[in-house]
Design an enzyme around this catalytic site. Structure first.
Site, PDB file in Angstrom:
ATOM      1  N   GLU A 123       0.827  -1.215   0.000  1.00 19.31           N
ATOM      2  CA  GLU A 123       0.000   0.000   0.000  1.00 19.31           C
ATOM      3  C   GLU A 123       0.861   1.265   0.000  1.00 19.31           C
ATOM      4  O   GLU A 123       0.355   2.356   0.259  1.00 19.31           O
ATOM      5  CB  GLU A 123      -0.943   0.026   1.207  1.00 19.31           C
ATOM      6  CG  GLU A 123      -2.000  -1.052   1.225  1.00 19.31           C
ATOM      7  CD  GLU A 123      -3.097  -0.853   0.177  1.00 19.31           C
ATOM      8  OE1 GLU A 123      -3.043   0.145  -0.556  1.00 19.31           O
ATOM      9  OE2 GLU A 123      -3.986  -1.715   0.097  1.00 19.31           O
ATOM     10  N   HIS A 167      -3.287   2.141   8.305  1.00 20.48           N
ATOM     11  CA  HIS A 167      -4.361   1.374   7.679  1.00 20.48           C
ATOM     12  C   HIS A 167      -4.547   0.092   8.477  1.00 20.48           C
ATOM     13  O   HIS A 167      -3.574  -0.613   8.768  1.00 20.48           O
ATOM     14  CB  HIS A 167      -4.004   1.033   6.229  1.00 20.48           C
ATOM     15  CG  HIS A 167      -4.901  -0.003   5.630  1.00 20.48           C
ATOM     16  ND1 HIS A 167      -6.267   0.170   5.547  1.00 20.48           N
ATOM     17  CD2 HIS A 167      -4.650  -1.233   5.114  1.00 20.48           C
ATOM     18  CE1 HIS A 167      -6.807  -0.891   4.975  1.00 20.48           C
ATOM     19  NE2 HIS A 167      -5.848  -1.770   4.715  1.00 20.48           N
ATOM     20  N   HIS A 200      -7.692  -3.232   9.577  1.00 22.59           N
ATOM     21  CA  HIS A 200      -8.980  -3.864   9.270  1.00 22.59           C
ATOM     22  C   HIS A 200      -9.830  -3.893  10.537  1.00 22.59           C
ATOM     23  O   HIS A 200      -9.995  -4.951  11.154  1.00 22.59           O
ATOM     24  CB  HIS A 200      -8.748  -5.286   8.737  1.00 22.59           C
ATOM     25  CG  HIS A 200      -7.969  -5.329   7.456  1.00 22.59           C
ATOM     26  ND1 HIS A 200      -7.469  -6.486   6.917  1.00 22.59           N
ATOM     27  CD2 HIS A 200      -7.609  -4.329   6.594  1.00 22.59           C
ATOM     28  CE1 HIS A 200      -6.828  -6.210   5.781  1.00 22.59           C
ATOM     29  NE2 HIS A 200      -6.894  -4.904   5.573  1.00 22.59           N
ATOM     30  N   HIS A 213     -13.468  -3.389   3.560  1.00 23.94           N
ATOM     31  CA  HIS A 213     -12.034  -3.644   3.669  1.00 23.94           C
ATOM     32  C   HIS A 213     -11.444  -3.130   4.990  1.00 23.94           C
ATOM     33  O   HIS A 213     -10.855  -3.891   5.736  1.00 23.94           O
ATOM     34  CB  HIS A 213     -11.311  -3.006   2.469  1.00 23.94           C
ATOM     35  CG  HIS A 213      -9.832  -3.217   2.464  1.00 23.94           C
ATOM     36  ND1 HIS A 213      -9.079  -3.300   1.321  1.00 23.94           N
ATOM     37  CD2 HIS A 213      -8.943  -3.344   3.491  1.00 23.94           C
ATOM     38  CE1 HIS A 213      -7.811  -3.499   1.628  1.00 23.94           C
ATOM     39  NE2 HIS A 213      -7.704  -3.519   2.935  1.00 23.94           N
TER      40      HIS A 213
HETATM   41 ZN   LIG Z   1      -6.028  -3.767   4.024  1.00 18.81          ZN
END
Ligand SMILES: [Zn+2]
Length: 274
Positions: free
Chosen positions: A123, A146, A148, A218
């Site tokens: 990412e 980031h 989840h 996501h």
């Molecule tokens: Zn992810």
């Protein structure tokens, strides 16, 4: 570089904060396998050039980030687990420097490592484009996380929760802290394949107005001035979603804070947070 890191107490502190937050993400169940990634702009902590014992070649970036040229970042490694990062941050994250006018990056490592196994998160384009946006607007955020977050992923699976307005009504309505600490609300990006330039572009647009962005089905991206502040923003938003689900699981529709109560919170606290 080992010596340099040990001498650089502020950088060492940031790396330990990343490790601590990685542990939180794992404990919360938000970081299965190698899920999630963190980047920190550490450029202000580096004096001169770091010693380069890695001798890696520069790696090309999918698009240029000219505003980030010659800047240093601490980023989690691709395929690395948050639970391992928590124990051994320097084996599971790396320092990179953006090079060649923003078109490539160089890896700095404490040890010479096997390059295919030791690259930044997939990412990275999203992270760098966010850092570039921060640089362009001249704001002070240094951290991008980031993860989840289960409750937030679940929220965006609800067929009734498909717009930013609805998401924010839930986030603000379920918990007064959300209005106090997330007064700009959260952004929302409909599902796009992760790791793509497209999702980076859509995410960037949302960062015009928000510091926390949900990725449908996501996870969540957030920016902040410190590693802990950034984690806290995600934690607060996630808590609101959790309360919403708890009410539903208990068999009743949550009442939510009224408009009057939300206005009162806004008036009382947003001026204090400016
Ligand atoms: Zn992810």
């Amino acid at each position: 570089m080992k010596k340099r890191l040990k001498q650089n107490k502020k950088l060492e502190e940031i790396i330990l904060q990343v490790a601590e937050v990685a542990q939180y993400l794992w404990q919360k169940g938000w970081a299965e396998r190698n899920a999630g990634n963190i980047s920190v702009n550490i450029d202000h902590l580096i004096e001169g050039d770091l010693d380069d014992i890695s001798q890696y070649p520069d790696f090309e970036l999918p698009e240029p980030y000219p505003e980030l040229n010659n800047k240093y970042f601490f980023v989690t490694g691709t395929g690395k687990r948050m639970r391992d990062l928590a124990r051994s941050p320097l084996k599971n994250a790396l320092i990179i420097k953006v090079t060649n006018g923003g078109c490539s990056y160089h890896i700095f490592s404490r040890h010479k490592r096997n390059v295919p196994d030791f690259r930044p998160t997939s990412e990275l384009p999203t992270h760098l484009s966010i850092h570039q946006k921060i640089a362009l607007r001249g704001s002070s955020e240094k951290v991008v996380i980031h993860t989840h977050a289960n409750e937030l992923v679940a929220l965006t699976h609800s067929p009734d929760v498909k717009s930013k307005e609805i998401v924010n009504n839930i986030i603000w309505g379920m918990h007064p802290e959300a209005m106090v600490f997330i007064p700009k609300g959260v952004g929302f990006v409909p599902y796009i394949i992760p790791g793509s330039v497209d999702i980076a572009k859509e995410t960037l647009k949302e960062f015009n107005d928000h510091d926390v962005i949900l990725w449908e089905k996501h996870g969540v991206f957030a920016i902040g001035e410190s590693v802990f502040d950034t984690f806290d923003s995600i934690d607060i938003v996630s808590k609101s979603a959790k309360i919403w689900f708890m009410c539903k699981q208990a068999g009743f529709e949550p009442e939510g804070l009224t408009d009057k109560q939300l206005d009162e919170l806004k008036e009382t606290y947003t001026s204090l947070n400016k």
